[in-house]
Write an enzyme that holds these catalytic residues in place. Structure first.
Site, mmCIF file in Angstrom:
data_model
loop_
_atom_site.group_PDB
_atom_site.id
_atom_site.type_symbol
_atom_site.label_atom_id
_atom_site.label_comp_id
_atom_site.label_asym_id
_atom_site.label_seq_id
_atom_site.Cartn_x
_atom_site.Cartn_y
_atom_site.Cartn_z
ATOM 1 N N GLU A 13 15.158 84.422 -9.532
ATOM 2 C CA GLU A 13 13.843 84.490 -9.749
ATOM 3 C C GLU A 13 13.215 83.984 -10.903
ATOM 4 O OE1 GLU A 13 10.059 87.266 -8.327
ATOM 5 O OE2 GLU A 13 11.974 88.127 -8.537
ATOM 6 N N ARG A 33 29.809 95.005 -7.582
ATOM 7 C CA ARG A 33 30.044 96.020 -6.562
ATOM 8 C C ARG A 33 30.840 95.356 -5.430
ATOM 9 N NH1 ARG A 33 24.623 97.077 -8.043
ATOM 10 N NH2 ARG A 33 24.053 95.500 -6.912
#
Ligand code: AMP
Length: 173
Positions: A97, A60
């Site tokens: 994560e 993006r």
């Protein structure tokens, strides 16, 4: 800025997984005035910066950075996911994560001393941006600043990118 760009950012709960509030920029991209205002705002800090290039994070970041490069009259350097760039690359790996991720840049895309800005759509935990900084530093670029359309400031991501100037168009505290 007269246009309230936050009105064009859509919150999508639990995407891509439970507990994440995803900031969906597609309504902003779809609106000509909002898209133009976002590109202007991202370019603003660098109008007199004599950038050689803006380096952007896949994918993006690419949407905005190419338009910013055109507006500033500088080049565009893609920072890509692994095994996408065809020539010689250097890479930076960062923690997610669960597990790690890697971004790469062509070694000849930035030359020592080149004035470069990094652009991405969103900074969340800051791992991606820190890896982008590492790539520019590895190639000896002169990193003039790092810009985001959206800073999820409550996640504290900008603390990961050292002492470089950070510019965010929209901040969520
Ligand atoms: P991070 O490395 O945690 O700063 O994540 C940054 C990347 O993940 C950015 O390139 C964003 O496109 C994407 N991202 C992370 N969290 C969000 C979110 N809540 N909404 C939209 N995009 C996000």
């Amino acid at each position: 800025m007269s246009l309230d760009l936050t009105a064009y950012i859509r919150d999508i709960p639990d995407f891509p997984k439970p507990g994440i509030l995803f900031k969906d920029i597609t309504p902003l991209l779809a609106d000509p005035a909002a898209l133009k205002a976002a590109v202007h705002a991202l370019a603003d800090p660098y109008r007199d910066a004599n950038l050689v290039s803006v380096a952007a994070i896949e994918s993006r970041g690419f949407i905005f950075a190419a338009a910013v490069a055109l507006e500033l009259g500088c080049g565009f350097v893609p920072l890509r996911k692994p095994n996408k760039l065809p020539a010689a690359t250097t890479s930076a790996t960062y923690e997610l994560e669960y597990g790690t991720d890697t971004i790469e840049v062509h070694v000849d895309a930035i030359h020592p001393g080149d004035r470069v800005a990094i652009i991405d759509d969103v900074i969340a935990t800051g791992g991606t941006a820190a890896a982008a900084v590492e790539l520019v530093e590895t190639l000896g670029g002169n990193l003039v600043g790092i810009s985001f359309l959206i800073d999820l400031a409550f996640l504290g991501g900008t603390a990961k990118i050292g002492n470089y100037p950070v510019h965010s168009v929209i901040t969520y505290n």
